[in-house]
Scaffold this active site. Structure first.
Site, mmCIF file in Angstrom:
data_model
loop_
_atom_site.group_PDB
_atom_site.id
_atom_site.type_symbol
_atom_site.label_atom_id
_atom_site.label_comp_id
_atom_site.label_asym_id
_atom_site.label_seq_id
_atom_site.Cartn_x
_atom_site.Cartn_y
_atom_site.Cartn_z
ATOM 1 N N SER A 37 0.801 -4.961 -9.414
ATOM 2 C CA SER A 37 1.905 -4.270 -10.091
ATOM 3 C C SER A 37 2.276 -5.023 -11.367
ATOM 4 O O SER A 37 2.457 -6.252 -11.343
ATOM 5 C CB SER A 37 3.142 -4.216 -9.195
ATOM 6 O OG SER A 37 2.843 -3.543 -8.004
ATOM 7 N N GLU A 94 8.929 -11.364 -0.722
ATOM 8 C CA GLU A 94 8.665 -10.003 -1.203
ATOM 9 C C GLU A 94 9.228 -8.981 -0.210
ATOM 10 O O GLU A 94 9.895 -8.019 -0.595
ATOM 11 C CB GLU A 94 7.153 -9.797 -1.381
ATOM 12 C CG GLU A 94 6.817 -8.421 -1.924
ATOM 13 C CD GLU A 94 5.311 -8.167 -2.022
ATOM 14 O OE1 GLU A 94 4.531 -8.911 -1.405
ATOM 15 O OE2 GLU A 94 4.931 -7.212 -2.711
HETATM 16 C C1 LIG Z 1 3.277 0.428 -4.760
HETATM 17 C C2 LIG Z 1 2.342 -0.708 -4.424
HETATM 18 C C3 LIG Z 1 2.428 -1.882 -5.151
HETATM 19 C C4 LIG Z 1 1.546 -2.951 -4.853
HETATM 20 N N1 LIG Z 1 1.643 -4.101 -5.615
HETATM 21 C C5 LIG Z 1 0.803 -5.131 -5.342
HETATM 22 C C6 LIG Z 1 0.866 -6.321 -6.151
HETATM 23 O O1 LIG Z 1 1.661 -6.435 -7.078
HETATM 24 N N2 LIG Z 1 0.010 -7.327 -5.880
HETATM 25 C C7 LIG Z 1 -0.904 -7.252 -4.850
HETATM 26 O O2 LIG Z 1 -1.639 -8.224 -4.651
HETATM 27 N N3 LIG Z 1 -1.004 -6.128 -4.077
HETATM 28 C C8 LIG Z 1 -0.168 -5.072 -4.309
HETATM 29 N N4 LIG Z 1 -0.249 -3.919 -3.547
HETATM 30 C C9 LIG Z 1 -1.310 -3.822 -2.525
HETATM 31 C C10 LIG Z 1 -0.775 -3.926 -1.091
HETATM 32 O O3 LIG Z 1 -0.380 -5.249 -0.807
HETATM 33 C C11 LIG Z 1 -1.920 -3.452 -0.175
HETATM 34 O O4 LIG Z 1 -2.178 -2.093 -0.473
HETATM 35 C C12 LIG Z 1 -1.531 -3.585 1.291
HETATM 36 O O5 LIG Z 1 -1.453 -4.935 1.668
HETATM 37 C C13 LIG Z 1 -2.543 -2.856 2.214
HETATM 38 O O6 LIG Z 1 -3.837 -3.253 1.928
HETATM 39 P P1 LIG Z 1 -4.996 -2.182 1.681
HETATM 40 O O7 LIG Z 1 -4.491 -1.193 0.668
HETATM 41 O O8 LIG Z 1 -6.230 -2.939 1.362
HETATM 42 O O9 LIG Z 1 -5.139 -1.390 3.050
HETATM 43 P P2 LIG Z 1 -5.979 -1.880 4.322
HETATM 44 O O10 LIG Z 1 -5.662 -3.298 4.598
HETATM 45 O O11 LIG Z 1 -7.406 -1.516 4.123
HETATM 46 O O12 LIG Z 1 -5.345 -0.995 5.471
HETATM 47 C C14 LIG Z 1 -5.793 0.338 5.756
HETATM 48 C C15 LIG Z 1 -5.083 0.820 7.016
HETATM 49 O O13 LIG Z 1 -5.498 0.008 8.148
HETATM 50 C C16 LIG Z 1 -4.342 -0.512 8.822
HETATM 51 N N5 LIG Z 1 -4.622 -1.844 9.346
HETATM 52 C C17 LIG Z 1 -5.249 -2.863 8.706
HETATM 53 N N6 LIG Z 1 -5.281 -3.963 9.484
HETATM 54 C C18 LIG Z 1 -4.659 -3.641 10.654
HETATM 55 C C19 LIG Z 1 -4.364 -4.362 11.863
HETATM 56 N N7 LIG Z 1 -4.727 -5.643 12.020
HETATM 57 N N8 LIG Z 1 -3.694 -3.712 12.840
HETATM 58 C C20 LIG Z 1 -3.321 -2.413 12.697
HETATM 59 N N9 LIG Z 1 -3.585 -1.675 11.571
HETATM 60 C C21 LIG Z 1 -4.229 -2.292 10.565
HETATM 61 C C22 LIG Z 1 -3.258 -0.559 7.756
HETATM 62 O O14 LIG Z 1 -1.970 -0.541 8.355
HETATM 63 C C23 LIG Z 1 -3.552 0.703 6.947
HETATM 64 O O15 LIG Z 1 -2.978 1.819 7.565
HETATM 65 C C24 LIG Z 1 0.602 -2.837 -3.806
HETATM 66 C C25 LIG Z 1 0.530 -1.646 -3.065
HETATM 67 C C26 LIG Z 1 1.385 -0.591 -3.371
HETATM 68 C C27 LIG Z 1 1.292 0.673 -2.561
#
Ligand SMILES: Cc1cc2nc3c(=O)[nH]c(=O)nc-3n(C[C@H](O)[C@H](O)[C@H](O)COP(=O)(O)OP(=O)(O)OC[C@H]3O[C@@H](n4cnc5c(N)ncnc54)[C@H](O)[C@@H]3O)c2cc1C
Length: 320
Positions: free
Chosen positions: A58, A141
């Site tokens: 972000s 955060e």
């Molecule tokens: C508006 C917004 C702002 C953001 N800003 C930043 C930022 O500034 N910096 C940054 O670094 N990131 C940022 N992010 C990223 C955010 O931290 C990640 O999207 C988030 O941590 C989820 O990771 P992923 O998208 O890789 O999903 P994944 O980790 O691939 O997850 C996919 C699905 O699997 C589920 N899942 C995964 N592991 C498990 C488990 N062990 N048990 C049960 N369910 C599980 C999750 O709940 C989810 O439903 C932002 C995201 C958004 C939406």
């Protein structure tokens, strides 16, 4: 490691907002499983050289600095080989590419590092101690998301007091009153939980895993409230979406529909899924609360004690 001199240089303008910072954590294959990240930092004399990619950062496109978590030792278990740094986002070797969202805006970015060279003085915490630093960042955060996130309850209550269908004012509907009561209790619980945390912070304590509760409850409540408000608006709910578009293009709406047309609940509904992902998804927050607040048995983590470079990354079929 960051010295007192560096702290004095960077922290006051960060706190005042004169300099903007971003959080370079997530990667294409490391979101919920953040410790699985692959951006490498390698020691070269007094410097570190960084290569890799972050995503969903972000505000990277208008940030002055960023905190960056990297892998410095792939030969130890994944949580132990991480080190945190801070970087100047305008440095040579940093390529920021905004991600165009479906609404036309760009809130977050892909960030690529190609032979980015930084001095060891930009390291935050110990070499191999980056996981600990990232946990402190993530807990802060989650606190800031949970404590600041409007649930939409006051707005919904006000809306229900003014809104009537052919059957009469909806505030007299028992089912609606029951749901309002549930959300009133939740909103109040969130408010006082945030107060309790802020009191603890003012006494010098750091936010703990219990702050995951605020983000989890606020995100789901906001989505439920916005959904009901749109259901109650019926066709007008869709029209308000249209009105949102019109206003985005400079249109003006007049008359008694203005409040609904302001698109408040529509904005809430469209924003709420992001709230349920940023800073940790609902599932991850539930795991944290279960394990670290309630002391329940931990999630199964088969790769926890395996050296990072020995964790399989392809299936047998892909390898053959
Ligand atoms: C508006 C917004 C702002 C953001 N800003 C930043 C930022 O500034 N910096 C940054 O670094 N990131 C940022 N992010 C990223 C955010 O931290 C990640 O999207 C988030 O941590 C989820 O990771 P992923 O998208 O890789 O999903 P994944 O980790 O691939 O997850 C996919 C699905 O699997 C589920 N899942 C995964 N592991 C498990 C488990 N062990 N048990 C049960 N369910 C599980 C999750 O709940 C989810 O439903 C932002 C995201 C958004 C939406």
């Amino acid at each position: 490691m960051a010295t007192f001199r560096l702290q004095r240089r960077y922290l006051p303008p960060l706190a005042s907002g004169e300099e903007i910072w971003c959080q370079l954590f997530s990667e294409p294959s490391a979101g919920s499983d953040l410790a699985g990240l692959r951006t490498r930092a390698e020691r070269r004399g007094e410097d570190w050289v960084i290569n890799g990619q972050k995503i969903w950062t972000s505000g990277a496109h208008f940030s002055d600095f960023g905190i960056l978590i990297t892998r410095t030792d792939p030969a130890v278990p994944k949580h132990q080989g991480l080190t945190m740094f801070f970087i100047d986002m305008k440095s040579k070797g940093v390529d920021i590419r905004p991600i165009k969202q479906v609404n036309g805006q760009s809130g977050f970015n892909e960030v690529y590092f190609t032979d980015l060279r930084i001095p060891d003085s930009q390291r935050l915490g110990k070499v191999g101690g980056g996981w600990r630093v990232s946990l402190t960042t993530l807990m802060n955060e989650r606190l800031s998301i949970g404590a600041n996130m409007p649930t939409g309850f006051p707005e919904l209550f006000d809306f229900c007091c003014r809104f009537a269908t052919a059957d009469g004012p909806i505030i007299e509907d028992r089912a609606i009153r029951s749901r309002l009561a549930t959300w009133a209790v939740r909103a109040s619980g969130l408010k006082y939980t945030a107060f309790r945390t802020i009191s603890a912070l003012s006494k010098g304590e750091t936010p703990g895993p219990e702050n995951s509760i605020g983000e989890l409850v606020a995100g789901t409540t906001m989505q439920e409230i916005a959904t009901l408000a749109l259901d109650l608006q019926g066709q007008m709910g869709v029209l308000s979406m249209f009105a949102l578009d019109l206003m985005g293009q400079g249109g003006v709406l007049q008359g008694e529909d203005q409040t609904e047309a302001s698109g408040r609940f529509q904005r809430m509904l469209l924003r709420s899924p992001a709230t349920r992902i940023e800073g940790g998804t609902d599932e991850i927050l539930r795991n944290i609360i279960a394990e670290r607040v309630l002391g329940l048995p931990p999630d199964i983590r088969v790769d926890k004690d395996v050296a990072f470079n020995r964790i399989p990354t392809t299936t047998r079929r892909e390898r053959s």
